[in-house]
Design a protein around this motif. Structure first.
Motif, PDB file in Angstrom:
ATOM      1  N   LEU A 186       3.043 -16.615  47.293  1.00  0.00           N
ATOM      2  CA  LEU A 186       2.043 -17.190  46.186  1.00  0.00           C
ATOM      3  C   LEU A 186       1.012 -16.186  45.821  1.00  0.00           C
ATOM      4  O   LEU A 186       0.337 -16.423  44.841  1.00  0.00           O
ATOM      5  CB  LEU A 186       1.311 -18.258  47.077  1.00  0.00           C
ATOM      6  N   GLN A 187       0.690 -15.141  46.506  1.00  0.00           N
ATOM      7  CA  GLN A 187      -0.298 -14.204  46.272  1.00  0.00           C
ATOM      8  C   GLN A 187       0.049 -12.641  46.672  1.00  0.00           C
ATOM      9  O   GLN A 187      -0.277 -12.315  47.653  1.00  0.00           O
ATOM     10  CB  GLN A 187      -1.731 -14.586  46.964  1.00  0.00           C
ATOM     11  N   THR A 229       5.593  -8.399  34.354  1.00  0.00           N
ATOM     12  CA  THR A 229       5.370  -9.486  35.507  1.00  0.00           C
ATOM     13  C   THR A 229       6.281  -9.682  36.438  1.00  0.00           C
ATOM     14  O   THR A 229       7.409  -9.797  35.870  1.00  0.00           O
ATOM     15  CB  THR A 229       4.879 -10.703  34.544  1.00  0.00           C
ATOM     16  N   LEU A 230       6.034  -9.684  37.752  1.00  0.00           N
ATOM     17  CA  LEU A 230       7.113 -10.233  38.859  1.00  0.00           C
ATOM     18  C   LEU A 230       6.982 -11.757  38.798  1.00  0.00           C
ATOM     19  O   LEU A 230       5.857 -12.221  39.211  1.00  0.00           O
ATOM     20  CB  LEU A 230       6.669  -9.380  40.105  1.00  0.00           C
ATOM     21  N   SER A 231       7.919 -12.488  38.676  1.00  0.00           N
ATOM     22  CA  SER A 231       8.055 -13.977  39.091  1.00  0.00           C
ATOM     23  C   SER A 231       9.111 -14.064  40.175  1.00  0.00           C
ATOM     24  O   SER A 231      10.208 -13.405  40.298  1.00  0.00           O
ATOM     25  CB  SER A 231       8.604 -14.572  37.713  1.00  0.00           C
ATOM     26  N   GLN A 232       8.717 -15.248  41.067  1.00  0.00           N
ATOM     27  CA  GLN A 232       9.419 -15.701  42.099  1.00  0.00           C
ATOM     28  C   GLN A 232       9.660 -16.841  41.915  1.00  0.00           C
ATOM     29  O   GLN A 232       9.086 -17.959  41.391  1.00  0.00           O
ATOM     30  CB  GLN A 232       8.642 -15.091  43.286  1.00  0.00           C
ATOM     31  N   TYR A 233      10.943 -17.242  42.167  1.00  0.00           N
ATOM     32  CA  TYR A 233      11.440 -18.772  42.001  1.00  0.00           C
ATOM     33  C   TYR A 233      11.984 -18.987  43.470  1.00  0.00           C
ATOM     34  O   TYR A 233      12.966 -18.475  44.293  1.00  0.00           O
ATOM     35  CB  TYR A 233      12.542 -18.969  41.282  1.00  0.00           C
ATOM     36  N   ASN A 234      11.980 -20.463  43.798  1.00  0.00           N
ATOM     37  CA  ASN A 234      12.699 -20.979  44.969  1.00  0.00           C
ATOM     38  C   ASN A 234      14.185 -21.536  44.418  1.00  0.00           C
ATOM     39  O   ASN A 234      14.081 -22.254  43.308  1.00  0.00           O
ATOM     40  CB  ASN A 234      11.956 -22.127  45.610  1.00  0.00           C
ATOM     41  N   TYR A 235      15.054 -21.567  45.028  1.00  0.00           N
ATOM     42  CA  TYR A 235      16.180 -22.197  45.166  1.00  0.00           C
ATOM     43  C   TYR A 235      16.138 -23.872  45.141  1.00  0.00           C
ATOM     44  O   TYR A 235      15.441 -24.236  46.163  1.00  0.00           O
ATOM     45  CB  TYR A 235      17.444 -21.845  45.793  1.00  0.00           C
ATOM     46  N   THR A 236      16.752 -24.752  44.010  1.00  0.00           N
ATOM     47  CA  THR A 236      16.924 -26.137  44.321  1.00  0.00           C
ATOM     48  C   THR A 236      18.377 -26.446  44.044  1.00  0.00           C
ATOM     49  O   THR A 236      19.213 -25.597  43.805  1.00  0.00           O
ATOM     50  CB  THR A 236      15.941 -26.754  43.315  1.00  0.00           C
ATOM     51  N   ILE A 241       7.692 -20.162  41.888  1.00  0.00           N
ATOM     52  CA  ILE A 241       6.597 -19.899  42.987  1.00  0.00           C
ATOM     53  C   ILE A 241       5.537 -19.241  42.383  1.00  0.00           C
ATOM     54  O   ILE A 241       4.308 -19.870  42.569  1.00  0.00           O
ATOM     55  CB  ILE A 241       7.356 -19.176  44.290  1.00  0.00           C
ATOM     56  N   SER A 242       5.692 -18.242  41.905  1.00  0.00           N
ATOM     57  CA  SER A 242       4.322 -17.496  41.435  1.00  0.00           C
ATOM     58  C   SER A 242       4.741 -16.503  40.249  1.00  0.00           C
ATOM     59  O   SER A 242       5.767 -16.080  40.352  1.00  0.00           O
ATOM     60  CB  SER A 242       3.826 -16.719  42.714  1.00  0.00           C
ATOM     61  N   GLU A 243       3.774 -16.031  39.621  1.00  0.00           N
ATOM     62  CA  GLU A 243       3.981 -14.766  38.767  1.00  0.00           C
ATOM     63  C   GLU A 243       2.613 -13.925  39.068  1.00  0.00           C
ATOM     64  O   GLU A 243       1.504 -14.429  39.158  1.00  0.00           O
ATOM     65  CB  GLU A 243       3.589 -15.677  37.247  1.00  0.00           C
TER      66      GLU A 243
END
Length: 414
Positions: free
Chosen positions: A83-84, A394-401, A408-410
């Motif tokens: 998240l950070q 930009t680094l983006s992070q995602y959770n699988y659904t 999750i965050s950018e």
């Protein structure tokens, strides 16, 4: 009478000037800005955090993410809290595009050299050294597209390394029969504690070996002694080799003219198995089971100015007969770069069109599940617990659904 003579003289001069201008033209001339190999090597160091200039590829290792700043080095990101994320430091590595890590040793390209860092203490990374002149002397700095001429006077191909371009407009006499130089003519590693790279990676570690693709071949390094890699083999592939992917003792090499498959049952000596050819495109590849997924991107930088009528696309290639790969399906794309797979989901970085998420259960009928506006999506790393995306610095992070992914965050490196 005297005034008339002056007027006539001025008119004559103007006429002659205009007439002479017909024999001249204004052109853009690009002169390379260079450093020597010694200067480049002496500039490698660990620095405090820096703002990113142009994001390139990403690499994940343990709780850290490594982001390439094209031709400048590597930003080290502490991702223990997705998240950070926080910047730890910057590895200044001139002419760098790729990294790969095993057991806390980071390997990176720096022009013609392979360099090594000890990252066992991420807050105090140590530069170990370099293996000199083991990668093909290819031009990593892009040629300026708006240049009419290139000025190579004083350029020493053997010693000089291009780090930029000085572009000037010059008035030159028109010559009918002259040659214009207008272009560039002149998933997981395996074994030990290694990390994960994206589909655009040119480095791949498998057990005790590092495989590094340069402009036309696979370079094989023995890394049993992690501090001192030894080049043991180079295997010619084809001109404009670009990416590497590993599955089941095989290397899949993406090139601008096709996919090449090599067997590494004998790890130190890759052996050609087969190839799948296509027209000239930029071409990363990932493999899942009996299928290889290849994104083919058109554009001047991919085709060296060649005319091509085909559209950018995703091609799915059946490799169940590894000796005879066959095209199975084609899907038109906008501007595809990197791609990745997690279970039945296919992720494609479609440039300005963002990140696209597909259900690939039926390859003959891919279903688009989601389309994220993701800052010029460039490359992805599908990890077990999350998806990493780089694009537009930009680094983006995602959770699988169950139905796709969720953000999750950018994090922008600045």
């Amino acid at each position: 009478m005297k005034i008339n003579r002056v007027f006539l003289l001025i008119a004559t001069c103007l006429f002659l000037s205009c007439s002479n201008d017909k024999d001249y033209e204004y052109v853009s001339v690009a002169t390379p800005i260079t450093v020597t190999s010694a200067e480049l090597r002496s500039s490698i160091e660990v620095q405090s955090p820096k703002s990113i200039v142009q994001s390139g590829k990403i690499y994940a290792y343990n709780q850290y993410i490594f982001i390439n700043d094209v031709d400048k080095g590597v930003h080290v990101i502490d991702n223990r809290n997705p998240l950070q994320p926080t910047i730890v430091n910057f590895l200044k590595i001139p002419l760098n595009r790729d990294v790969s890590i095993k057991d806390n040793y980071l390997y990176a390209d720096s022009g013609r050299d392979l360099v090594v860092f000890d990252i066992s203490q991420v807050n105090s990374i140590e530069f170990v050294g370099h293996v000199q002149n083991v990668l093909e002397n290819y031009q990593t700095i892009d040629y300026p597209e708006n240049a009419d001429y290139f000025n190579w006077e004083g350029y020493n191909y053997e010693e000089d390394i291009i780090v930029g371009w000085d572009i000037a407009v010059e008035r030159r006499e028109i010559q009918e029969d002259i040659y214009y130089t207008t272009g560039a003519e002149a998933a997981n590693d395996g074994g030990g504690n290694t990390g994960s790279g994206g589909s655009l990676a040119r480095f791949k570690i498998v057990d005790q070996y590092l495989y590094a693709v340069d402009i036309n071949k696979i370079n094989v390094f023995d890394i049993q002694n992690l501090e001192t890699p030894v080049k043991v083999k180079e295997e010619y592939v084809t001109w404009e080799s670009e990416t590497i992917f590993y599955q089941d003792n095989k290397l899949f090499i993406g090139t601008r003219t096709g996919m090449y498959i090599y067997d590494i049952s004998q790890p130190s000596s890759p052996t050609f198995i087969s190839s799948y050819d296509h027209m000239k495109f930029c071409d990363p590849v990932v493999v899942d089971g009996d299928y290889a997924y290849v994104t083919l991107r058109t554009g001047g930088s991919c085709m060296d100015g060649e005319l091509q009528m085909l559209e950018s696309r995703l091609e799915i290639i059946n490799i169940s007969d590894i000796y005879n790969p066959q095209l199975e399906e084609t899907y038109i794309m906008d501007e595809p770069y990197g791609l990745g797979i997690h279970n039945e989901k296919l992720f494609i970085c479609d440039g300005a069109s963002g990140l696209k998420v597909y259900d690939k259960t039926d390859i003959s009928n891919l279903q688009l599940l989601q389309n994220f506006n993701a800052n010029d999506a460039y490359d992805v790393i599908p990890m077990q617990d999350k998806l990493l995306l780089i694009g537009g610095n930009t680094l983006s992070q995602y959770n699988y659904t169950a139905t796709g992914i969720e953000l999750i965050s950018e994090f922008t490196v600045q």
